[in-house]
Write a protein that holds these residues in place. Sequence first.
Motif, short mmCIF file in Angstrom:
data_model
loop_
_atom_site.label_atom_id
_atom_site.label_comp_id
_atom_site.label_asym_id
_atom_site.label_seq_id
_atom_site.Cartn_x
_atom_site.Cartn_y
_atom_site.Cartn_z
N SER A 150 -63.88 -105.39 -47.84
CA SER A 150 -62.59 -105.15 -48.49
C SER A 150 -61.82 -106.44 -48.69
N GLN A 210 -55.17 -101.61 -51.70
CA GLN A 210 -54.92 -101.64 -50.27
C GLN A 210 -54.68 -100.23 -49.72
N THR A 211 -53.99 -99.39 -50.50
CA THR A 211 -53.79 -98.00 -50.09
C THR A 211 -55.11 -97.27 -49.97
N ASP A 233 -64.09 -104.13 -43.26
CA ASP A 233 -63.04 -105.15 -43.33
C ASP A 233 -63.51 -106.37 -44.09
N ASN A 288 -60.25 -96.32 -44.17
CA ASN A 288 -60.21 -96.61 -42.73
C ASN A 288 -59.85 -95.36 -41.92
N GLN A 289 -58.89 -94.60 -42.42
CA GLN A 289 -58.47 -93.39 -41.71
C GLN A 289 -59.59 -92.35 -41.71
N GLN A 306 -66.54 -100.43 -39.29
CA GLN A 306 -65.21 -100.97 -39.58
C GLN A 306 -65.28 -102.47 -39.85
N ASP A 330 -56.88 -98.37 -46.83
CA ASP A 330 -56.30 -97.73 -45.64
C ASP A 330 -56.77 -96.28 -45.51
N GLN A 331 -56.89 -95.58 -46.65
CA GLN A 331 -57.37 -94.22 -46.61
C GLN A 331 -58.82 -94.15 -46.11
N GLU A 361 -62.09 -93.40 -39.14
CA GLU A 361 -61.61 -93.15 -37.78
C GLU A 361 -61.73 -91.68 -37.40
#
Length: 431
Positions: free
Chosen positions: A160, A128-129, A157, A135-136, A153, A132-133, A139
């Motif tokens: 993932s 999950q970490t 999603d 995703n960042q 995205q 998130d990385q 962005e």
Amino acid sequence: MKNHKYRDYLIIAMIVLMVVGISLLMFFAMFHFSKVRAMADELVGILMPFILGFVIAYLLAPLYNLLMRNLDAWFQKRGLSPARARKHANRISVAVSIAAALCLLSGLVALVVPSFINSIIGLVNSMQTYIDQINQWLEDFFADNPALAATLQGYLDTGSDQLVDWLTDTLLPGLQNVSSDVGSGVGSVFGALISGVALIFRVAKNMILGFIVAAYLLVGKGSMIGHCKQFVYGLFPLKTANRIVYQCRYVHQVFGGFIRGKLLDSLIIGIICFIGTSLLSIPYALLISVIIGVTNIIPFFGPFIGAIPCGCLVLLNSPVKCVTFVIFILALQQFDGNILGPKILGDTTGLSSFWVLFSILLFGGLFGFVGMIAGVPVFAVICSLGDYLRERQLKKRHLSTNDEDYLNLKQVDQQTDGSRVYTKMKDPTRK
């Protein structure tokens, strides 16, 4: 009785019968491939202890032969008769060989498996970490194009979520449920536990029976080989029997040398990879080293098959370390391909790069991972048999077996004295 009147007709009838039988079998296999494959899988499952036993005995044969020679000579120097010396040396050699294999296997399992499982569990817990990385990163990278970022995205999603569900619902239960607390969904956890225990029991049973079969094969190795040679010389003419024995020795030389050399080469590469990744502080060093070592057994494609997923795994943790890892793997594979591999293997197969690639794709497509490993030596043996038949037919026709004589060949003319003249075309590569 020596000159049978109908012997030639009987031989022709037997050959025709064999050809018809083989043709019918091939026809059935082509149009009922799924049934044949299912029957083959079932047969392999039944014979798995014997297959494992043969593989273990084959891999232990060099150690057994070394012990056998030295112990036999040692016992004879101590005054024992050749028969008793060989008997004692045989028993001790088998016991030491099997014990060495069991100790090596137990040590590898005790050393690798716990850390391997912990690495996979840590990877799943950190997934999950990593998501998130990513995703960042998306962005930040697509800040000037929000429409494209939103589209990607959505795909990320969805992918993932499916990946996390597979890792948490399928992979982790097989590794962690044995030691985890029984919570909700007791029935599914119990079912997964029973399946895992059954699989472990089946693997353990096959391994135990495999070592027992290997012990029997090593004990009776000499007599079995002697009986096989007696059968060959009793069934075939002397010249044919000599050729069969020679081809069997060649198969042993090519296949045995390639498999044992490749296993040793992959073990060394795995150890070097673990040391290098540990010194470079690359995450999941043991997991990556196991993957690199195992996939390195596959010729040609092995380095890429192992390096790509490992590189992606390191990339999730740190892009900088991923670059370091890629550089390290490239250097390691250059060392293996140019120094270590040729030193251990030499030219055991005699195949060109084209036929190596062809054999891996062919046998890998037919038999999977095992086919990718065994395809190269098997195809080398097939090519050797083809070369023998080709040269024999050329010699029967009094034709040259030199490749240079057939380069740019136009035709072969026979002279009155029976000699051959090789007429060549103009070499297109020369002016």
